[in-house]
Structures are given as C-alpha cells and as structure tokens.
Enzyme design. Structure first.
Site, PDB file in Angstrom:
ATOM      1  N   SER A   1       6.687  -5.608  -1.592  1.00  0.00           N
ATOM      2  CA  SER A   1       7.476  -6.439  -0.688  1.00  0.00           C
ATOM      3  C   SER A   1       8.462  -7.325  -1.466  1.00  0.00           C
ATOM      4  CB  SER A   1       6.549  -7.256   0.200  1.00  0.00           C
ATOM      5  OG  SER A   1       7.245  -7.783   1.290  1.00  0.00           O
TER       6      SER A   1
ATOM      7  N   ASP B   1       7.378   0.311   8.784  1.00  0.00           N
ATOM      8  CA  ASP B   1       6.950  -0.941   8.163  1.00  0.00           C
ATOM      9  C   ASP B   1       7.614  -2.084   8.925  1.00  0.00           C
ATOM     10  OD1 ASP B   1       6.713  -3.238   6.525  1.00  0.00           O
ATOM     11  OD2 ASP B   1       6.630  -2.029   4.712  1.00  0.00           O
TER      12      ASP B   1
ATOM     13  N   HIS C   1       2.577  -2.250   6.515  1.00  0.00           N
ATOM     14  CA  HIS C   1       3.396  -2.835   5.455  1.00  0.00           C
ATOM     15  C   HIS C   1       2.943  -2.325   4.093  1.00  0.00           C
ATOM     16  CE1 HIS C   1       5.981  -5.488   3.383  1.00  0.00           C
ATOM     17  NE2 HIS C   1       5.077  -6.367   3.022  1.00  0.00           N
TER      18      HIS C   1
END
Length: 527
Positions: A243, A469, A497
């Site tokens: 991320s 996602d 995610h």
C-alpha cells in the site's frame, strides 16, 4: 486512501494509506482473528538468537553522511527468535550535522542460506513495520522468504518506536477522531468548526514533535531506507512494500535507481495522482467493494439486507445519514455519528473474509446498538478497550500526508469537489469529502510537485494490483507499472486489499521467485 487526509469528524484517517491494518478490538477478535489479526505462528517458538553486529557496506558518501553510513548495527535478542536494534539517521538530510533521530528495527535472521536483508513496510503512512514483523512475520512473509532473507521490520521516521510524531493525549485523540458536530456537513459553520479542530491538532503536533515534524515526508523516509540498506550490509535493496509502502519504494527507486535490487510493490499507489483524485478513486473503490459485499450478502439467509444490491446501497446510505443526524450513544458515552460508522464499514471491506462480521455490525447498528461499530472503528484507529491508544499511527499518518500532497483551503472549491464525490460514489462519497481541511492549515506545507515516477536505470520492479482492491484501486497499479521504466505488472483477480501471502499460489510463487532468484515474469501472470 481517503483524501489522504481527512477533516476531523468527516472521515477516517486513511484507508488506502492506512493500508495494511489488521488489528481488531476485543469483542470482534475471536470471530475474525484469522482474517484480520496479524499474528505469527511458526516463528514464535524459535530459540533466542545470539547477539550480532551488522557490518556496513562502507560505500563512499558525502563527508557529513559518513558517521551515519558507517554505523555498525548491534542486534540483541528480543523474544520469539527476533533481534532488535536502533540506527541513527539525520534529522534533516539537507543538513546532516543539524541533529539526528533514531530508527527502530527488528529482524528475524534467515532460517537458511542468506541472500540479504528484506526490508518490509506494511503501509500507512504511520504503520509500524517493527510490529508487523515482530508480531506477524508469518503474515508478512512466507516460509520461502524467511528461509533466504533476514526479514527486517522498521518504523519509519515519525512512527512508533522510532523518533515519533506526538500530538494529543488519549482524551484529545478521542475528541479529534470521534467528536460529533451539530452543524450540517459542508455548511460554513461546519467548515469553520472542522478548520478550528484541524488547526489545533496541527499546532499540538508541532509543539509535541518539534523540528522532526517538518522532516517526516516520504522523500526523507526513502533516504532513511537507503541508510538502512547500507548499514545492514546490502549493496542493493531488497524490499517488500504494501500500500503506502509502494509509494515509499517507488520514491526510493527514483532517488537511488542504481541501488535497487529486487523491490515488490503490492497494492500500488499512483504517485502522479493529486490528493483529490486519490480520494475520488478510492471512494469509488470502496463503493465497488460495498456493492460486492452486498451481492454476496444477499445470497445468504442471514443477511441484514433484502431486495437488490441497489436497494441495499440505499439502505446503507440512509443508515449513514440517520446516525449523522441522530448519533447513537455507546455504553462508554461516545456517540456514533456518520463519520465513525463510515470508518467501521470500510474496515472489514479490506478483506472479503471479514464480510460476515460486517453483516453482524450492520444488523447491530440497525437495532440501535453502537458497540460493534465502535469496536471496528477503534481497531482501525488503534484505540484500546481502556481508551488508550496503542500507537501514534493517526498522528504519523496526518503528518506524513500533510507533507506529501498539496491541499486546498477554498470552501467554494471544496464544495465543487464534494459534488463530484457525490456523483462518483453516491453512498459514501460525502463521508470522504472535505478532507483537505485536515492539512490546509498544517504548520508545514508540501514543497515541490507530485508527478510520475520513472526510476530510470533501476533494476526490474514488481508492481502488484488487485482487481477489486477498495483501498488502492487496480488502476493505480496499472499506472505505476506503466510509469516505471522497468516496472512489471502482476495482476491478482480478486477482492480485498493487497495480494501477497493470501493463499494464492500464483502470487506467492511469482513474488518468491522474483525476490529469491530474480525471476521476472515474461508477461503478467493474471493470477
């Protein structure tokens, strides 16, 4: 990633940015521990390793940086087969002699023949890589990687055990994160109230943190990353970033393309996207994930919704608006407003395996019970059952994002953007609007321009995107892989995610083969 900064009382502190959070409150932990809790299993029983010292690479750097790059890192056992250490980094990389900060590290030594050190970042900004590896190394990496690498977690500058950002006490954080406004969302009075709250928070951060607050941007963190590479004795960087960690890794590759070894960027962020576009795209991502949840839920006899996905979306929107207008009081006296309920909704949307718990939470709120919603929101915000906070992730999140993007302080433009958000994500868009307020009056402003990252001359870089996602939408992975001169896209067709180490052999083999052997897929494997 919400607008990467959210107005207090308007939306959570980040979603895509607070990417890899998997903590849960006591009430829900038993039910979704295998889904969201980061917990090690095999490695907890490893013997205590002996003290050790890492020898730096000894590379040629500017004289002012020599004291930092020539450090010998002394490791000591800290339980569960782990070793811990601290490294000193310049407070200000532009003026290395002006002072130093500490970076906290933890590592699990390679269980077999060592290739090097694999530095891991779980996301955020504000996520603790130290905790991620120490508590959850088996979630962060699989057995193949642990066999060949020292798996190293670190807290970036401003975060956790490293020299950190400090703002409010627990009571102040409660008011900042959970406070409910009596003014209409988006009105002049509401904007003024949110601006006052944000200004007070920024001032408290400046007072509590000192000069570091001006130095917590991602470029400085990327320079710290190169320092860690060197003092750990690696000529090239081996890195696994999730991320926000993909942005940190991409910035590193732009600054030090010749030092890139093998970098995996999972749940990628598009570095060229503006703050508003990031928020809008993420709002669309969570709206899509919410639809996917409803589609699945409606096939179950225990779903709290009935009818169609469209009718379910309208029900969720009405529920958000209802608690925003008339908050539900919890046992501890806090009030569940629309912003906190929004946080509670997006938290389990990170992982499809937690959708059953999301149904339970929706049903409880529909019956006027706020307890489970607060459990979810508290888990997202790092708030413990006793009212304390387990880390400084919210403060660090705000501090880093306020230094990484430009923000708009014009109410008229905010309202224009809010209208666009409503159209892009009709159910949740309004709860992700007005995020610029949080950073528009920050004590320090972003210097420079956001743009594409090409990392010319880098080694091959692996960019992973998950097709649905909600936090880091797939289009960002496509964009980053396209921008990078030597980027290679790996697609995971699924929900949730990030993709690595989630029981998908295609992704696991692709990542492991790349990190261990340097094998780059000839084409996107479309896992």
């Amino acid at each position: 990633m919400k607008t990467l900064t959210i107005a207090p009382g308007s939306s959570p502190a980040s979603t895509a940015q607070r990417s890899r959070r998997r903590r849960v409150g006591a009430v829900v932990a038993g039910a979704i521990v295998t889904v969201l809790t980061l917990s090690g299993c095999v490695t907890a029983f490893l013997p205590e390793p002996p003290p050790a010292t890492s020898t730096p690479t000894g590379e040629d750097v500017a004289e002012a940086l020599q004291p930092f790059y020539s450090q010998r890192v002394s490791w000591s056992g800290c339980g569960g087969g782990m070793q811990c250490a601290t490294v000193e980094a310049p407070l200000d990389w532009a003026e290395p002699a002006s002072g130093s900060i500490e970076l906290a590290l933890v590592r699990q030594p390679a269980l077999g023949e060592k290739i090097g050190s694999l530095l891991v970042n779980p996301g955020g900004p504000g996520g603790s890589g130290y905790n991620f590896v120490k508590d959850s190394v088996d979630y962060a990496t699989d057995e193949r990687l642990q066999e060949r690498f020292d798996v190293v977690g670190f807290d970036p500058r401003g975060v956790g055990r490293s020299t950190g950002v400090s703002c409010y006490d627990a009571a102040g954080m409660d008011e900042y994160l959970y406070g409910v406004s009596t003014n209409e969302r988006g009105s002049d009075a509401w904007i003024a109230e949110m601006t006052e709250s944000a200004t007070s928070f920024g001032a408290a951060c400046a007072d509590g943190t000192g000069p570091l607050l001006a130095q917590v941007g991602t470029e400085n963190a990327a320079r710290d990353l190169d320092l860690l590479r060197a003092v750990l004795g690696d000529e090239k960087l081996y890195y696994l970033g999730y991320s926000y960690g993909t942005f940190l890794g991409a910035v590193y590759a732009e600054l030090f393309p010749g030092k890139t070894g093998r970098l995996v960027l999972d749940g990628a962020i598009d570095p060229s996207t503006s703050n508003f576009e990031v928020t809008k795209t993420q709002a669309q991502g969570f709206e899509s994930a919410l639809r996917a949840y409803l589609s699945s839920c409606l096939q179950s006899n225990e779903c709290p919704f009935d009818g169609t996905v469209e009718s379910g979306m309208k029900t969720v929107g009405a529920l958000l608006d209802s608690v925003d207008a008339s908050p539900i009081r919890a046992v501890d006296g806090r009030e569940l407003g629309g912003s906190t309920l929004f946080t509670a909704i997006i938290y389990p949307l990170y992982d499809a395996n937690a959708w059953g718990m999301l149904s339970d939470m929706f049903e409880s709120v529909m019956h006027g019970d706020a307890e489970m919603a607060f459990e979810f929101a508290d888990a997202y915000n790092g708030r413990n059952a006793d009212g304390s906070y387990s880390d400084n992730s919210t403060e660090a999140f705000m501090a880093v994002n306020c230094m990484d993007y430009r923000y708009n302080a014009d109410p008229a433009l905010m309202r224009e953007q809010a209208a666009v958000m409503d159209e892009a994500a009709p159910v949740i868009g309004r709860y992700m609007s007005y995020g610029d307020i949080g950073c528009a009056s920050w004590p320090y402003a972003f210097q420079g321009e956001r743009g594409e990252i090409h990392a010319q001359g880098s080694a091959p870089l692996l960019v992973i995107g998950t097709t649905n996602d909600p936090a880091t939408p797939y289009v960002w992975a496509e964009a980053l892989a396209e921008q990078l001169e030597n980027g290679h896209l790996v697609t995971y067709k699924g929900e949730g995610h990030t993709a690595y180490n989630k029981s998908n052999e295609c992704i696991a083999d692709t990542v492991d083969d790349y990190l261990i052997d340097g094998t780059v897929p000839a084409a996107d494997p479309m896992c």
